[in-house]
Design a protein around this motif. Structure first.
Motif, PDB file in Angstrom:
ATOM      1  N   LYS A   1       0.844  -1.196   0.000  1.00 35.92           N
ATOM      2  CA  LYS A   1       0.000   0.000   0.000  1.00 35.92           C
ATOM      3  C   LYS A   1       0.879   1.246   0.000  1.00 35.92           C
TER       4      LYS A   1
ATOM      5  N   PHE B   1      -6.880  -3.334  -3.985  1.00 36.63           N
ATOM      6  CA  PHE B   1      -7.225  -3.765  -2.633  1.00 36.63           C
ATOM      7  C   PHE B   1      -8.719  -4.032  -2.456  1.00 36.63           C
TER       8      PHE B   1
ATOM      9  N   ARG C   1      -2.401 -11.946  -1.775  1.00 29.08           N
ATOM     10  CA  ARG C   1      -2.345 -10.785  -0.895  1.00 29.08           C
ATOM     11  C   ARG C   1      -1.776 -11.211   0.442  1.00 29.08           C
TER      12      ARG C   1
END
Length: 322
Positions: free
Chosen positions: A240, A252, A277
């Motif tokens: 991020k 996301f 992820r």
């Protein structure tokens, strides 16, 4: 009258020689692979998507060198594929029509499309179902051969998994991150609305083909102008804060193995696929064991394949005439 006939004969002879010379340039043998050949026409046809991509996106002064190196790399890949096909025939590996049709039906089920719609799609691309079945059968034969000759001879033990985890702990800790594949079509300089609309239509066509089940890696290699295009668009894990806001928001919000809608940013149109992820903090080895094992297997398989194909070339008659 006789002089005129002689002149006509000589003129026709020159024209025939010229046409023959042109024919040799248009199509000739560029590689011998045992008792089979690869022609210049076959190589040029396979190279065309790469030529167009380099021509459209590469602005360096050494474009001719890049073209030549890419063309030679592709020819060597075609030689390897032909050697694999020949080896499969020698090994008498067979795939039945029922197995081919079962695989096709499975693919259509995953794409959520019908046989009629799929055949119409093939027709629009200038091919037919019988040709597709042959390609599928050839692919399944190659896969079985490589599984027998390469994959079955690769193992990964617990000690190797533990050592990789110890040496790569940083890969399993940090901020929230997503592992992405990425296709990017860049906005050209001095772009007007017509050019933007054309680029958007091109991007939508790529997205449509992805949704129909085409390989993300293949389409990224052919069309993406992003930095990871040659690696199938695989950019790895991105944390991020390291992406363009428009891309990060989509990344996301996507579930694993899902493909995004078309994303517009200040630099161009993006399509992304989330492969994996991870959250902040160190993941325990139990959670990442399968991922590490798969990664180590992939590396060993690649090395084993390179060794196997080199041995296959060494015992084969391969001559490049490019």
């Amino acid at each position: 009258m006789k002089k005129l006939q002689i002149f006509t004969f000589l003129l026709l002879s020159v024209l025939m020689a010229t046409l023959q010379a042109r024919a040799e340039i248009v199509d000739r043998i560029v590689a011998f692979v045992n008792d089979e050949i690869i022609t210049l026409h076959e190589l040029n046809t396979a190279f065309e998507p790469y030529r167009k991509k380099i021509d459209d996106s590469y602005k360096g002064t050494d474009k001719d060198r890049i073209m030549s190196e890419t063309r030679l790399t592709l020819l060597n890949r075609m030689i390897d594929n032909l050697l694999i096909e020949q080896e499969a025939k020698k090994s008498a590996i067979a795939v039945s029509d029922e197995e081919v049709m079962a695989s096709i039906r499975d693919n259509l089920a995953r794409r959520k499309t019908t046989m009629d719609a799929f055949q119409q799609s093939l027709a629009r691309e200038g091919t037919n179902f019988e040709d597709y079945k042959k390609e599928m059968r050839d692919s399944m034969v190659r896969t079985r051969l490589l599984r027998r000759e390469v994959r079955s001879k690769v193992t990964v033990n617990d000690e190797e998994i533990g050592e990789y985890y110890r040496l790569h702990r940083e890969e399993y800790e940090g901020k929230d991150a997503v592992k992405l594949k990425h296709i990017l079509l860049l906005f050209p300089g001095n772009m007007d609305e017509n050019a933007k609309a054309k680029l958007q239509a091109d991007a939508m066509e790529i997205l449509k083909r992805l949704r129909m089940g085409e390989s993300f890696d293949s389409l990224a290699a052919r069309f993406s102008q992003g930095p990871a295009a040659s690696d199938g668009g695989n950019v790895g894990f991105v944390e991020k804060g390291a992406m363009l806001p428009e891309v990060e928001k989509a990344a996301f919000s996507l579930d694993r193995d899902k493909i995004s809608d078309l994303i517009e940013s200040p630099v161009g149109f993006h399509i992304i696929k989330v492969i994996d992820r991870r959250g902040p903090g160190l993941k325990p080895i139990e959670e990442v064991r399968a991922e590490i094992k798969s990664r180590l297997e992939d590396g060993k398989i690649e090395k084993k394949f390179d060794s196997w194909i080199s041995e296959l070339r060494a015992k084969s008659l391969v001559e490049i005439k490019l």
